[in-house]
Write an enzyme that holds these catalytic residues in place. Structure first.
Site, PDB file in Angstrom:
ATOM      1  N   HIS A  65     -11.699  -4.863   8.650  1.00 32.26           N
ATOM      2  CA  HIS A  65     -12.301  -4.713   7.312  1.00 32.26           C
ATOM      3  C   HIS A  65     -13.593  -3.908   7.372  1.00 32.26           C
ATOM      4  CE1 HIS A  65      -9.755  -8.284   6.779  1.00 32.26           C
ATOM      5  NE2 HIS A  65      -9.808  -8.080   5.493  1.00 32.26           N
ATOM      6  N   GLU A  88       0.810  -1.217   0.000  1.00 30.56           N
ATOM      7  CA  GLU A  88       0.000   0.000   0.000  1.00 30.56           C
ATOM      8  C   GLU A  88       0.842   1.265   0.000  1.00 30.56           C
ATOM      9  OE1 GLU A  88      -0.778  -2.647   1.716  1.00 30.56           O
ATOM     10  OE2 GLU A  88      -2.859  -3.112   1.224  1.00 30.56           O
TER      11      GLU A  88
END
Ligand SMILES: Cc1ncc(C[n+]2csc(CCOP(=O)(O)OP(=O)(O)O)c2C)c(N)n1
Ligand SMILES: [Mg+2]
Length: 681
Positions: free
Chosen positions: A484, A417
């Protein structure tokens, strides 16, 4: 600015292969090295005199690397990001000594408008990317800008520097792997000066040879002794030419010297007796000078030294005479200014005519149409993220894009990322526009530095626009657990320099994507996962798509003003309908849509009338976005408020997994109703 003219001696900032070994080119290298050294030494003196603040990390001992490299680079196409040892490189790359000194004096001549100190300036217009303090972070930016240059058909090579200490950061690993994967022509240079601050290499890593790590990435690497600039020149020239012609990354472990400790304040007490003196004795500059004297250049060298001494002193004097920086423009410079809308075709889909009836689609489909429209109409666009290629992304928002637009434009990244985001930034500052999908918003924390400290501050500190869209699939209610499901808006938006949109329906999502894309600033697009497939709604080409930066009023009433966004718009709407039916209490309901910048005028007007405020959001209550909303909305009309504001938010807990637990954690329609009725008394 009234700086003295640069001596003719520095007219050339390059060196051609046919000049190597010629007396004139050796004298040119010497002159630039001596200018760098004199400048660095004077900066140190001025720091000690209290005329320079901050951290002064000199490049004394680095010149035999940085000067030949900067002379060899093609400054009309190449990309570079110097480290905090790169003063000599900065002055070769960008010319005027005065600007660089003003950066240290933090005055009105500072290239960062004195918003940054030390060597945190660059020359973004000429592809010298300004470093931020966080070491390792700039490597991926260089990959992105080099790729951008190559996509534009320019034969660029990128140069990225980092120290032995920085070599332990995760970003270095992510970036080397990414560059190898992309066969990107970037030369990664480790400036191994044997220390990271006070920590010797023996306490940093086990392998004695950092260049050997190249093998693990499937790329070439070698060590480079930087005691002789003529040798460095020959070696680098061959590597640069080769990488330019046959694009691929190379890792060079340059052995340099740190002659003056870590920074101006460093007393080097941690070194062994005699160690600092031994390092000083290896200084390449006097050795190079002695060799030139032996070659009969004594008179020329004396003239060069004298010219440099006079030039540096006169430039310091001129720089010190400049007025201090004024704070006037500071706030206005946080964001790049708004520009005219892009010339979009008046359609949603590929074949749709402008007069075609709006097609019902889910939010995921609306975003897919938006991405297709952008890729089709905007050649500078690049879409990237994990599994976004053939797989179509974790939520299938990018389905079919790679088939239709191909890999360079739709790039399924490895799992990195931070480097992916840095790469997107590098594309953005060079004229491309990246839309980056985070698989789940939660994983953006891995790229926090790139997002909140690098992208978000770019315009403020470097006057450079950095247009990237960060797509954050966020929110809970789907039994995805604490890693999440989060709502991260209040965390990210507590850092200045980011814009943010949070659509609650397919049409707004389509509009928001276009509006975010054409903005010249980094924009986070929050996409609630629970909304991706929550029914289908007509989506049309809307020439007023930029209105998504303003709140929209969805219901009118007089009991209270209810402000919300995201999935809570639907739940709050249902709660309002219930309260109207059961209690005959009506609400002005606003969907905020834009979380940054906040446009609150309409809502303030409503509040002046109702005198009661309810804020509903899915994120946690403490330090939640509602706290900011309540403060902003009530501070002006506090005396007119009929009741204390009500915040309805999630519990101050990690997002729990089981549906029974998550239902307790997050707001629901019934909980909104209950909270409001309790508040109504
Ligand atoms: C990610 C990060 N952690 C800590 C620091 C604080 N810091 C500044 S310079 C430095 C040492 C860097 O060593 P090295 O990479 O070898 O570069 P050198 O200063 O030796 O040129 C440290 C720890 C930082 N700037 N960035
Ligand atoms: Mg070091």
């Amino acid at each position: 600015m009234n700086f003295p003219a640069t001596p003719e001696l520095f007219a050339r900032r390059d060196i051609r292969p046919d000049e190597f070994g010629q007396p004139e080119s050796l004298l040119r290298i010497y002159a630039w090295m001596q200018l760098a050294r004199t400048g660095d030494n004077r900066i140190l003196d001025l720091f000690r005199q209290g005329l320079i603040r901050g951290t002064v990390t000199g490049g004394q001992g680095n010149e035999a690397l940085i000067v030949p490299l900067a002379l060899l680079a093609d400054k009309s196409v190449d990309v570079i990001s110097f480290s905090h040892r790169g003063f000599g490189g900065h002055i070769v790359w960008s010319g005027h000594l005065g600007d660089h000194l003003c950066q240290y004096f933090a005055n009105s001549g500072s290239p960062t408008k004195a918003r940054e100190g030390n060597i945190h300036h660059g020359d973004p217009v000429n592809r010298s990317l300004p470093m931020i303090s966080h070491l390792g972070i700039m490597l991926s930016n260089v990959i992105g800008s080099t790729d951008s240059q190559r996509r534009l058909g320019r034969p660029a090579v990128g140069f990225a520097f980092f120290g032995d200490g920085s070599s332990s950061t995760g970003d270095v690993h992510e970036s080397l792997n990414l560059a190898a994967l992309l066969s990107m022509p970037v030369i990664f240079v480790i400036e191994n000066n044997a220390y990271a601050y006070s920590t010797p290499v023996s306490e940093q890593f086990v392998s004695p040879n950092l260049y050997e790590r190249a093998k693990g990435y499937g790329i070439e690497g070698f060590a480079l002794d930087c005691s002789d600039p003529a040798h460095v020149l020959q070696t680098l020239a061959a590597t640069i030419a080769d990488v330019r012609a046959n694009p691929r990354p190379v890792l060079i472990e340059a052995h340099t010297y740190r002659l003056r400790g870590h920074a101006a304040y460093d007393t080097c007490d941690y070194m062994k007796p005699g160690e600092a003196e031994a390092i000083l004795a290896k200084d390449p500059l006097p050795k190079f000078r002695a060799a030139l004297v032996a070659a009969g250049q004594a008179t020329r060298l004396e003239a060069i030294d004298a010219a440099i001494g006079g030039f540096v002193e006169a430039t310091i004097k001129a720089a010190l005479a400049l007025p201090p920086i004024r704070p006037d423009e500071m706030a206005a410079d946080l964001f790049a200014p708004s520009t005219a809308p892009l010339p979009w075709l008046p359609s949603v889909g590929m074949n749709a005519r402008p007069d075609a009836p709006p097609e019902p689609m889910s939010m995921a489909q609306a975003l897919n149409h938006g991405l297709r429209k952008i890729l089709r109409e905007r050649p500078e666009s690049v879409v990237l993220g994990q599994d976004i290629g053939t797989y179509g992304g974790a939520f299938k928002v990018t389905e079919g894009l790679v088939e239709d637009f191909g890999r360079p434009r739709v790039f399924s990244t490895p799992l990195c990322e931070s480097a992916s985001t840095g790469y997107a930034l590098g594309l953005a500052v060079n004229g491309h526009r990246a839309i980056e999908e985070f698989q789940f918003a939660d994983f953006a924390t891995e790229a926090t530095t790139q997002i909140v400290l690098n992208a978000a501050t770019y315009h403020f500190r470097a006057g450079q626009k950095c247009p990237v869209v960060f797509r954050f699939p966020c929110g809970g209610g789907l039994t995805f657990g604490s890693f999440h499901s989060q709502e991260l808006e209040s965390a990210y938006l507590s850092f200045p320099g980011l814009k943010a949109l949070y659509p609650s329906n397919p049409q707004d999502a389509f509009n928001a994507l276009l509006a975010a894309y054409e903005d010249d600033n980094p924009v986070i697009l929050f996409e609630h996962k629970g909304l991706y497939r929550h029914g289908k709604h007509p989506v049309k080409w809307d020439p007023q798509y930029r209105q998504v930066w303003e709140p929209v009023q969805l219901r009118s009433g007089d009991y209270a003003t209810l402000v919300t966004y995201g999935e809570m718009v639907r739940l709050s709407g249902e709660a309002c309908a219930y309260l109207a039916e059961e209690y005959e209490m009506t609400f002005d309901l606003f969907d905020l849509r834009a979380l940054a910048p906040l446009m609150l005028d309409q809502i303030k007007a409503s509040l002046a009338r109702t005198g009661r405020l309810v804020v509903v959001h899915e994120g946690r209550r403490t330090h939640g976005f509602g706290a900011e909303l309540v403060a902003r909305l009530t501070e002006e009309h506090f005396a007119q408020m009929k009741a204390a504001p009500l915040r309805i938010a999630a519990l101050d807990l990690p997002v729990p997994f089981a549906p029974e637990l998550e239902a307790v954690y997050r707001p629901s329609r019934d909980k909104i109703v209950d909270a409001i009725t309790a508040w109504m008394g």
